[in-house]
Write an enzyme that holds these catalytic residues in place. Structure first.
Site, PDB file in Angstrom:
ATOM      1  N   THR A  51       0.820  -1.212   0.000  1.00 51.67           N
ATOM      2  CA  THR A  51       0.000   0.000   0.000  1.00 51.67           C
ATOM      3  C   THR A  51       0.861   1.272   0.000  1.00 51.67           C
ATOM      4  O   THR A  51       1.891   1.315   0.643  1.00 51.67           O
ATOM      5  CB  THR A  51      -0.885   0.005   1.263  1.00 51.67           C
ATOM      6  N   GLY A  90       3.078  -2.683   8.002  1.00 52.33           N
ATOM      7  CA  GLY A  90       3.384  -3.110   9.365  1.00 52.33           C
ATOM      8  C   GLY A  90       4.772  -3.713   9.500  1.00 52.33           C
ATOM      9  O   GLY A  90       5.328  -4.251   8.537  1.00 52.33           O
ATOM     10  N   GLU A 344      -7.049  -5.576   3.855  1.00 50.48           N
ATOM     11  CA  GLU A 344      -7.136  -6.793   3.046  1.00 50.48           C
ATOM     12  C   GLU A 344      -8.377  -6.777   2.151  1.00 50.48           C
ATOM     13  O   GLU A 344      -9.064  -7.785   1.988  1.00 50.48           O
ATOM     14  CB  GLU A 344      -7.154  -8.068   3.928  1.00 50.48           C
TER      15      GLU A 344
END
Lengths: 589, 589
Positions: A51, A90, A344
């Site tokens: 992303t 993350g 997701e």
């Protein structure tokens, strides 16, 4: 197990999940042999950077470039704009030294080596921090994006590249590759395979949703049994106060969600089975079940995360004032889980995939209406079209007295809506975007139908259930289904799936079902066996000692009570006896 | 203004609101003369302690006792159980030295001085901390209850009393009093007056809801205009990506809420006017409007806080990934606001008050159906009953083409449901608790009807609106109303308030209205003129520089990026260069 009980997402989470999974699924044999031992021994720590600041849902719109330099045999990673910055990734903000990077693969046009063309987003494995100093390498800007709603233990990253060179071997080349000599591109045989891990993640999210909701429902059922408020208005004014779970207005918020936990449980299991079977088929070179699995996992991810996220908050509010307190144990659960409707695959975006699949299936059914059904959906669609043409099959279903008719009613509503979408898109050639709301409703109807069907079949098939257990489970099934019908009443009516008479009777039937389930509610949540340690909830304690626990947390455990503030604005000292005063604080600024 | 812009609730908030208001409204003249100067000069700091660990909604069930000791002429405050602990009381956990305490007034039975009887909860003013040391007085246990969902700047309290003596003058005696010589009780002339300040608070909450929702909608509209994702599927594949607010699936989440902010605005103004008029009547000794005001404020508090609380979260999710980030500016807004559906009357509890009022009104209407209507509601109820008896008035309304018919449609639904509730409770003598869900729906229908009617009347009456402004406001009115009808479609259908044909056309009408409002969306949120300082939102900036601001917050402002963690478990140092290592940390424990 320790990770699960601690109930904080680990900042190493992506290393153990998307990073290693992507290497396993997308790397070629040579790359696997090199990287997997380093990953599994934790010699490197990895993340997954897809992303960007400007693009999430539209993966094809990612801006980061990986341009092939045929002279040096390297790819050049470069972020051409601010919005090309990787974002949200993350484990990468402060922890990882390596990461998967998804970038537009730019290759020279054959015969015109100065012109480049994009072959779409591809994954690369890239070292981004120095192994000794842990500082970003030259040409890499990477850091943590700062606070967000939940996930406080996770270091979500931003990352930009400035003409950063990586070797030919960095591109994960199991399915697609670039010839190191010519720069020629080999594309994957089955493009959808690239997104395999995303389907896996979605199937897991569906399975996970049930446990999250079960936690919230466990707390709500236990507390609302212990909590008493008001005597019965029409009863003994001096009698004991009523358990709040005996009020229909508390039941209607909690008990349908209790039923939902079981619906999610059986559908989670079914989703896993569908995934595993499809995966086995794919490994054998059979891609027939891929589209069905993709549609099912997309629709269920969307619906189930919505049910769980909204359900936690409904449980919390149903607990009144103490639900707002830290003793509920639902605050972090809620804050963390609120990411799920978005990550997701955004819950609203995903429903387009389901609708596109169903429109395709309906088109096929219409075009070969008299041939045998290729699968369950195809058979159902063909029967619907045949009935439509012959004007038959118009009786509604007896949802109040037949459990199987409930299944059929949900199927008819979903099938009717699939046909309407087919009509709008295929026959009337309506603009896709103008249909989005309708398609979203279709996906929801389809996924609700899967939940209801799976729940009913699971109870019916399971021969190990004792008769009393089966009775309660059937009531939960009915409650889940009929509560859903009531909330979408007009749609069922419009689709000729439920009669007006039955719809008018639904509210009292739902109330009757709740009264029947109420005596079993505590045992039903106990059956989830969620440990007190994980619940971390004064309200949801197994032993029901709600008030003692709340008082203990306040009076004994709250460190704030060791500090005595000075409430008077005309005195300098802020904390009594500390010597801290306003002048001191201002001097420090 | 400073307080508003800082956007944190002050720990002194209760001093300035409930504490001083209660003294003003419940203290007698002598008490006012003594306490108000101390309060207004901040010589004492006060709070308001009503709710207990075991009782919130059921105020009559409070357990704290104030027992009159006729020998010493004192009240003895005592908490007989753990659940009698005061709980949640703001400004009292660490700050206040005085507080209003609501306790059961226990007085000796005349003629049997050893027997005590409770006269219900009454307010007392009590000093609880030493004015010099700020430590709790002997016989008082008081502290902060610890973390909760939002309101992190507020010190919510627990407080217990152990035979703590307070003087006769501590009981606030404007409306009820205890004779200092005989211990005889004088009860208030109009018991409802005691709860006057609660109605004031609820009316304010209704007015406040609009600004809270306007903040969330401002952020969502601005961001979803700047944010682009995907080219038009049926358009130019190489054209620019679309503003996400151009997708109907984004519009359907944000634009009805934009319309809701204006509906809440006009109803907030109307609620204030009703309160002020009723207050003036009461001061003249006229209590006729009290019941209407109480019902209206209860129902609207319930509906409007639900619309605002759910609306914030809907806006947040509609913004996708960045909505989960700290740059949204909605995290604290959401956490703080989530208290509102519960405090000052739980949203589900309150609806009983509305239903009880409407059942009473319907009973009166049925019993004097041919006499002239005493007020608007009475006239409408009587007309409904007359039509029911004569079998007339069965035509549905033309909600798609008449703005006034929309108002009538909402009225018919609410009136029909009021009649059904009357039938169940008054005619069929159904148990009150068995009707609670139905009564909740009735209250919601009634409050929605008020919102729609008020919105329509406000636009119609206002002669200062320019023609283009009026056109847009009328579209917002239609969107708010028809979106509500669509969501409760079957109820409108069942009540003969909307035809099946109109219901089938609603989705496309709603979509048309959104398309008409879309070009005005940014200007409409700008008209709220909420300053960037208050929004504190990268996504909602007036100048639209979303990505620059997000990057600035991450790369320049996030202090976490100044720390370099060591990700390797086999090395002792945790933060690179700090000398902190595992052994050191363990030694400290």
């Amino acid at each position: 197990m320790a990770e699960y009980l601690i109930d904080d997402v680990s900042p190493y989470y992506l290393h153990m999940e998307m990073f290693v999974t992507t290497i396993r699924e997308q790397a070629n044999d040579e790359q696997r042999a090199y990287w997997l031992p380093l990953i599994e021994s934790w010699k490197i720590i990895g993340a997954y950077a897809q992303t960007e600041l400007g693009h999430g849902s539209n993966v094809r719109g990612l801006e980061l470039e990986a341009r092939w330099d045929n002279r040096t045999k390297e790819f050049v990673l470069h972020s051409p704009t601010l919005t090309a910055s990787k974002w949200w990734n993350g484990s990468l903000g402060r922890i990882a030294n390596h990461t998967i990077v998804v970038a537009q693969l730019l290759l020279p046009v054959p015969g015109a080596p100065e012109k480049y063309v994009s072959h779409g987003p591809h994954p690369f494995i890239v070292q981004v921090r120095d192994m000794k100093t842990h500082q970003p390498l030259n040409g890499v800007v990477v850091g943590d994006i700062g606070p967000k709603y939940g996930y406080i233990t996770m270091d979500n990253a931003y990352m930009l590249f400035d003409n950063f060179r990586i070797p030919h071997s960095a591109m994960l080349s199991r399915y697609s590759s670039v010839d190191v000599n010519t720069g020629a591109y080999t594309k994957p045989a089955q493009p959808a395979l690239v997104y395999g891990s995303l389907t896996y993640v979605r199937a897991n999210i569906v399975h996970h949703a049930r446990l999250v909701l079960a936690r919230a429902v466990t707390v709500a059922v236990r507390y609302s049994t212990v909590r008493r408020q008001f005597q019965d208005r029409d009863g003994d004014k001096n009698g004991p106060e009523m358990s709040v779970l005996d009020y229909p207005t508390v039941q209607i918020r909690i008990l349908p969600l209790l039923a939902t936990t079981f619906a999610l449980h059986y559908t989670g299991l079914a989703m896993r089975a569908v995934y595993q079977n499809a995966r086995q088929d794919i490994d054998k070179g059979n891609f027939q079940s891929l589209a069905h699995m993709h549609s099912m996992s997309s629709g269920l991810k969307s619906l189930c995360t919505m049910l769980a996220a909204d359900g936690i908050e409904t449980c919390r509010r149903a607990m009144g004032g103490h639900g707002f307190g830290g003793g509920s144990g639902l605050i972090q659960l809620n804050n963390d889980y609120l990411s799920k409707p978005t990550v997701e695959g955004d819950n609203w975006m995903l429903t387009q995939q389901v609708a596109a699949y169903l429109i395709k299936k309906m088109t096929a059914a219409v075009n070969s209406v008299d041939s045998p059904g290729a699968d369950e959906t195809d058979a159902r669609f063909k029967e619907f079209v045949r009935n439509k043409r012959s004007g038959s099959g118009k009786q509604t279903f007896n949802v109040l007295n037949s459990d199987l008719d409930i299944v059929k009613s949900f199927e008819r509503r979903a099938t009717t809506m699939a046909y309407e979408a087919y009509e709008q898109r295929v026959i009337k050639k309506q603009n896709w975007n103008s249909l989005l709301i309708q398609l979203h409703k279709l996906s929801k109807a389809q996924s609700q139908s899967i939940l209801v069907t799976t729940f009913f079949e699971a109870i019916t098939i399971d021969k190990t259930l004792s008769a009393p257990t089966k009775t309660v489970l059937l009531d939960l099934y009915r409650l889940f289904a009929l509560y859903t019908v009531e909330n979408e009443g007009y749609e069922f009516f419009r689709c000729n799936a439920v009669s007006q008479g039955d719809l008018d009777s639904l509210p009292s039937r739902v109330q009757d079902l709740m009264a029947r389930i109420r005596p079993h509610a505590v045992k039903l949540v106990d059956s989830w066996m969620i440990p007190d340690y994980l619940l971390d909830s004064a309200l949801g304690r197994y032993d029901g000692r709600v008030y003692e626990d709340l008082y203990n947390r306040a009076h004994r455990l709250n460190p704030l009570n060791r500090i005595t503030f000075n409430p008077n604005y005309w005195e300098e000292e802020i904390v009594k006896g500390s010597g801290d005063n306003v002048a001191n604080l201002l001097a420090k600024l």
